[in-house]
Design a protein around this motif. Structure first.
Motif, PDB file in Angstrom:
ATOM      1  N   VAL A  30       0.749  -1.224   0.211  1.00  0.00           N
ATOM      2  CA  VAL A  30       0.329   0.275   0.595  1.00  0.00           C
ATOM      3  C   VAL A  30       0.741   1.669  -0.267  1.00  0.00           C
ATOM      4  N   THR A  31       0.662   2.287  -1.261  1.00  0.00           N
ATOM      5  CA  THR A  31       1.248   3.706  -1.070  1.00  0.00           C
ATOM      6  C   THR A  31       0.194   4.414  -0.852  1.00  0.00           C
ATOM      7  N   THR A  32       0.215   5.977   0.041  1.00  0.00           N
ATOM      8  CA  THR A  32      -0.435   6.593  -0.144  1.00  0.00           C
ATOM      9  C   THR A  32       0.477   8.326  -0.772  1.00  0.00           C
ATOM     10  N   ASN A  33      -0.311   8.269  -1.169  1.00  0.00           N
ATOM     11  CA  ASN A  33      -0.492   9.850  -1.931  1.00  0.00           C
ATOM     12  C   ASN A  33       1.244   9.643  -2.030  1.00  0.00           C
ATOM     13  N   GLY A  34       1.907   8.836  -2.804  1.00  0.00           N
ATOM     14  CA  GLY A  34       3.383   8.343  -2.907  1.00  0.00           C
ATOM     15  C   GLY A  34       4.825   7.826  -1.937  1.00  0.00           C
ATOM     16  N   CYS A  35       3.942   8.256  -0.430  1.00  0.00           N
ATOM     17  CA  CYS A  35       4.921   8.814   0.807  1.00  0.00           C
ATOM     18  C   CYS A  35       4.738   7.397   1.400  1.00  0.00           C
ATOM     19  N   GLY A  36       5.898   6.375   0.753  1.00  0.00           N
ATOM     20  CA  GLY A  36       6.263   5.111   1.804  1.00  0.00           C
ATOM     21  C   GLY A  36       5.258   3.842   1.396  1.00  0.00           C
ATOM     22  N   THR A  37       5.844   2.971   1.711  1.00  0.00           N
ATOM     23  CA  THR A  37       4.707   1.774   1.180  1.00  0.00           C
ATOM     24  C   THR A  37       4.893   0.767   2.295  1.00  0.00           C
ATOM     25  N   ALA A  38       3.596   0.945   2.884  1.00  0.00           N
ATOM     26  CA  ALA A  38       4.149  -0.574   3.282  1.00  0.00           C
ATOM     27  C   ALA A  38       3.361  -2.034   3.019  1.00  0.00           C
ATOM     28  N   THR A  39       4.201  -3.074   3.869  1.00  0.00           N
ATOM     29  CA  THR A  39       3.330  -4.527   2.904  1.00  0.00           C
ATOM     30  C   THR A  39       3.499  -5.339   3.827  1.00  0.00           C
ATOM     31  N   ASN A  40       2.070  -5.811   3.523  1.00  0.00           N
ATOM     32  CA  ASN A  40       1.701  -7.420   4.299  1.00  0.00           C
ATOM     33  C   ASN A  40       1.630  -8.564   3.878  1.00  0.00           C
ATOM     34  N   SER A  41       2.091 -10.023   4.477  1.00  0.00           N
ATOM     35  CA  SER A  41       0.963 -11.250   3.951  1.00  0.00           C
ATOM     36  C   SER A  41       0.895 -12.210   4.624  1.00  0.00           C
ATOM     37  N   VAL A  42       0.363 -13.450   3.462  1.00  0.00           N
ATOM     38  CA  VAL A  42      -0.077 -14.197   4.267  1.00  0.00           C
ATOM     39  C   VAL A  42      -0.367 -15.370   3.212  1.00  0.00           C
ATOM     40  N   ILE A  43      -0.025 -16.416   3.913  1.00  0.00           N
ATOM     41  CA  ILE A  43       0.021 -17.901   3.521  1.00  0.00           C
ATOM     42  C   ILE A  43      -1.266 -18.295   3.306  1.00  0.00           C
TER      43      ILE A  43
END
Length: 111
Positions: A30-43
Motif C-alpha cells: 500500500v502506497t499513500t500519496n507517494g509517501c512510503g510503502t507498507a506491505t504485509n503477506s498471508v499464506i
C-alpha cells in the motif's frame, strides 16, 4: 502479488478461485500519496475436497428389531450419518451401528 502470476493494482481485485494453483503467499503493498510503502503477506493453503464416500451396509435387508450396521472406507475426521428421515448421527469412526428404536429408519441413508 501472489502465486501463479497473480497481480492486481485494483482496490477491489476480482475473486480468486481456490485451487492448488492459487495456493501460496499473497503480498499486499500500500502506497499513500507517494509517501512510503507498507506491505504485509498471508499464506493460503488450499486443501483438496474429499472424495465421494462409498457407504455399505452389513445387510441391506434386516428384520424389525435388528441392528443396522453401516460402514465406509472413507477417511475423515468426522462422519455424518444421515437417515432417510433426516436424523443425523456424528461419529469419529467409519462405522455406525444403529440399535432398534434410536435413529432407526429404513430407506436411503447418506454419508
Amino acid at each position: 502479488a501472489g502465486p501463479n502470476g497473480f497481480s492486481s493494482s485494483s482496490q477491489y481485485p476480482a475473486g480468486i478461485v481456490a485451487s492448488s494453483l492459487t495456493a501460496g503467499e499473497y503480498t499486499l503493498s500500500v502506497t499513500t500519496n507517494g509517501c512510503g510503502t507498507a506491505t504485509n503477506s498471508v499464506i493460503i493453503t488450499v486443501n483438496p475436497l474429499p472424495t465421494t464416500p462409498v457407504l455399505s451396509a452389513l445387510s441391506n435387508n434386516v428384520c424389525q428389531g435388528d441392528d443396522i450396521v453401516l460402514t465406509t472406507g472413507a477417511t475423515a475426521t468426522d462422519y455424518y450419518w444421515i437417515a432417510s428421515n433426516g436424523d443425523t448421527t456424528i461419529t469419529q469412526t467409519p462405522s455406525l451401528t444403529v440399535n432398534s428404536g434410536v435413529n432407526y429408519a429404513s430407506g436411503n441413508w447418506t454419508l
